[in-house]
Design a protein around this motif. Structure first.
Motif, short mmCIF file in Angstrom:
data_model
loop_
_atom_site.label_atom_id
_atom_site.label_comp_id
_atom_site.label_asym_id
_atom_site.label_seq_id
_atom_site.Cartn_x
_atom_site.Cartn_y
_atom_site.Cartn_z
N ASP A 87 -12.68 -5.39 15.75
CA ASP A 87 -12.44 -6.45 14.77
C ASP A 87 -11.65 -5.97 13.55
OD1 ASP A 87 -13.83 -8.36 16.31
OD2 ASP A 87 -15.74 -7.62 15.52
N LEU A 88 -10.76 -5.01 13.76
CA LEU A 88 -9.86 -4.57 12.71
C LEU A 88 -8.44 -4.92 13.11
CD1 LEU A 88 -9.33 -3.06 10.05
CD2 LEU A 88 -9.23 -0.93 11.36
N ASP A 89 -7.84 -5.85 12.39
CA ASP A 89 -6.50 -6.33 12.70
C ASP A 89 -5.48 -5.50 11.92
OD1 ASP A 89 -4.34 -7.75 13.55
OD2 ASP A 89 -4.84 -9.62 12.53
N ILE A 90 -4.59 -4.84 12.63
CA ILE A 90 -3.58 -3.99 12.00
C ILE A 90 -2.20 -4.61 12.15
CG2 ILE A 90 -2.44 -1.74 12.06
CD1 ILE A 90 -5.06 -0.58 13.13
N GLU A 91 -1.51 -4.74 11.02
CA GLU A 91 -0.12 -5.19 11.04
C GLU A 91 0.77 -3.96 10.91
OE1 GLU A 91 3.09 -8.03 8.64
OE2 GLU A 91 1.00 -7.91 7.98
N VAL A 92 1.66 -3.75 11.87
CA VAL A 92 2.51 -2.57 11.89
C VAL A 92 3.87 -2.90 11.29
CG1 VAL A 92 3.61 -0.82 13.35
CG2 VAL A 92 1.37 -1.76 13.99
N LYS A 93 4.30 -2.11 10.31
CA LYS A 93 5.64 -2.25 9.75
C LYS A 93 6.41 -0.96 10.00
CE LYS A 93 4.98 -5.83 6.27
NZ LYS A 93 5.31 -6.26 4.89
N VAL A 94 7.57 -1.09 10.64
CA VAL A 94 8.33 0.07 11.07
C VAL A 94 9.54 0.30 10.16
CG1 VAL A 94 9.56 1.14 13.00
CG2 VAL A 94 7.61 -0.36 13.45
N PHE A 95 9.74 1.55 9.76
CA PHE A 95 10.85 1.93 8.89
C PHE A 95 11.74 2.94 9.61
CE2 PHE A 95 7.38 0.52 6.28
CZ PHE A 95 7.96 -0.18 5.23
N THR A 96 12.99 2.99 9.21
CA THR A 96 13.94 3.91 9.84
C THR A 96 14.40 5.01 8.89
OG1 THR A 96 15.80 2.45 9.26
CG2 THR A 96 14.79 2.15 11.43
N ASP A 97 13.72 5.15 7.77
CA ASP A 97 14.07 6.20 6.82
C ASP A 97 12.79 6.73 6.17
OD1 ASP A 97 13.97 3.62 5.25
OD2 ASP A 97 14.13 5.07 3.62
N TYR A 98 12.93 7.76 5.31
CA TYR A 98 11.79 8.39 4.69
C TYR A 98 11.57 7.94 3.24
CZ TYR A 98 11.67 11.84 8.52
OH TYR A 98 11.57 12.45 9.74
N ILE A 99 12.35 6.99 2.78
CA ILE A 99 12.25 6.55 1.38
C ILE A 99 11.40 5.29 1.25
CG2 ILE A 99 13.53 5.89 -0.68
CD1 ILE A 99 14.09 8.74 0.22
N LEU A 157 -4.92 -5.11 7.91
CA LEU A 157 -4.60 -3.85 7.25
C LEU A 157 -3.14 -3.56 7.59
CD1 LEU A 157 -5.95 -1.49 5.64
CD2 LEU A 157 -6.08 -0.29 7.83
N THR A 158 -2.28 -3.51 6.58
CA THR A 158 -0.85 -3.34 6.82
C THR A 158 -0.48 -1.86 6.71
OG1 THR A 158 -0.47 -5.52 5.84
CG2 THR A 158 1.45 -4.10 6.14
N VAL A 159 0.02 -1.32 7.81
CA VAL A 159 0.31 0.11 7.89
C VAL A 159 1.78 0.33 8.21
CG1 VAL A 159 -0.32 2.29 8.99
CG2 VAL A 159 -2.04 0.48 8.75
N GLY A 160 2.42 1.20 7.43
CA GLY A 160 3.84 1.50 7.64
C GLY A 160 4.02 2.84 8.34
N VAL A 161 4.96 2.88 9.27
CA VAL A 161 5.28 4.11 9.99
C VAL A 161 6.79 4.18 10.22
CG1 VAL A 161 3.11 4.40 11.24
CG2 VAL A 161 4.88 2.94 12.19
N THR A 162 7.28 5.36 10.54
CA THR A 162 8.66 5.48 10.96
C THR A 162 8.76 5.19 12.46
OG1 THR A 162 8.21 7.86 11.06
CG2 THR A 162 9.53 7.07 9.21
N ALA A 163 9.95 4.75 12.88
CA ALA A 163 10.16 4.45 14.29
C ALA A 163 10.01 5.71 15.13
CB ALA A 163 11.57 3.86 14.48
N GLY A 164 9.54 5.55 16.36
CA GLY A 164 9.37 6.70 17.23
C GLY A 164 7.90 6.98 17.50
N PRO A 165 7.51 8.25 17.59
CA PRO A 165 6.13 8.61 17.94
C PRO A 165 5.07 8.00 17.03
CG PRO A 165 7.53 10.52 18.13
CD PRO A 165 8.38 9.44 17.52
N HIS A 166 5.31 7.99 15.70
CA HIS A 166 4.33 7.40 14.80
C HIS A 166 4.09 5.93 15.16
CE1 HIS A 166 3.09 10.39 11.96
NE2 HIS A 166 4.31 10.68 11.58
#
Length: 279
Positions: A68-80, A44-53
């Motif tokens: 058994d839920l594999d999460i891929e974290v993608k980090v962004f540095t902006d709100y767009i 499950l690919t989940v996007g968040v902003t850098a920092g607390p999220h």
């Protein structure tokens, strides 16, 4: 010779029919797999902003792995980009934005992303390296605020709450600088990209900064802000998804982990009131 030619033609026809059948089967299989849910690739690919999220999501990832839920974290540095990536199916879910921001983004970009549920509240604060109280800001002070409509409007409401300006009646939760009715001290309102405000704080007299960017630059909202939103702030951060997948089993499983007692305890202990669980 004629028999050889006839046999060859029969073989070619059979091969062609087999190829067509194989192609249809493959296409049907792919379609069926897509209908099964979001975990076709096992993640499950989940996007968040850098920092607390990002920090909270890493904790969720750790707990989800035990179920058994594999999460891929993608980090962004902006709100767009988190919303663009979600709309383009590079993400299955994102967590970073308030409802007003999501609604405005959908309107501006002709998208139909939807809220999945409430996650965290990040009280916006006013910060300064020059004064310790908003009342000490001098006339003509340069005060920074985010340049996107939602966070900029939120900052203006915060400025009004702090007694710095007065907004036109009925301007709601998304005012613009044009809605400033009174500015007795002639403050210069400087609009900048939200992530740049902490970096420009030394060049400004004060700035309204989103909590995630404040923490990312070593600021502690509950301690370092000279004014902060009240606990009844309407700007709760939510999780967003595409409408066709918001009820997907994988997202529901993720959400159960995210809003667990273990994650709530982690948030309370890690951020000491600067980030508030909103469930």
């Amino acid at each position: 010779m004629k028999k050889w030619v006839l046999s060859s033609l029969i073989i070619l026809i059979i091969a062609a029919l087999a190829a067509c059948g194989g192609g249809n089967k493959e296409a049907a299989g792919s379609k069926g797999e897509k209908a099964e849910g979001l975990l076709d690739d096992g993640k499950l690919t989940v996007g968040v902003t850098a920092g607390p999220h990002e920090q909270v999501l890493e904790k969720v990832k750790e707990l989800a792995a035990k179920q058994d839920l594999d999460i891929e974290v993608k980090v962004f540095t902006d709100y767009i980009m988190p919303n663009i990536a979600l709309d383009e199916k590079e993400l299955d879910l994102n967590l970073f934005q308030t409802i007003p921001y999501l609604e405005q983004f959908n309107k501006d970009r002709d998208m139909d992303l939807v809220e999945v549920g409430k996650a965290l509240t990040f009280p916006m604060g006013i910060y300064s390296s020059k004064v310790k109280d908003v009342k000490d800001l001098p006339k003509g002070a340069k005060i920074g605020l985010p340049n996107d409509p939602t966070n900029g409007g939120r900052a203006l409401v915060l400025f009004e709450s702090a007694g710095l300006i007065k907004l036109k009646e009925g301007s709601g939760t998304a005012p613009t600088v044009k809605d400033v009715e009174e500015n007795e001290n002639d403050y210069e309102l400087v609009e900048l990209e939200a992530s740049q405000l902490p970096r420009q704080l030394e060049e400004l007299d004060a700035a309204a900064i989103n909590t995630n960017f404040a923490i990312e630059h070593g600021l502690k909202p509950a301690k370092d802000s000279i004014f902060i939103e009240s606990s009844d702030s309407p700007w709760v951060n939510v999780a967003a998804a595409r409408p066709e997948s918001k009820d997907d089993e994988a997202i529901q499983k993720f959400w159960d982990v995210y809003r667990s007692d273990e994650v709530k305890q982690y948030i309370d202990e890690t951020f000491e009131g600067s980030v508030i669980p909103s469930w």
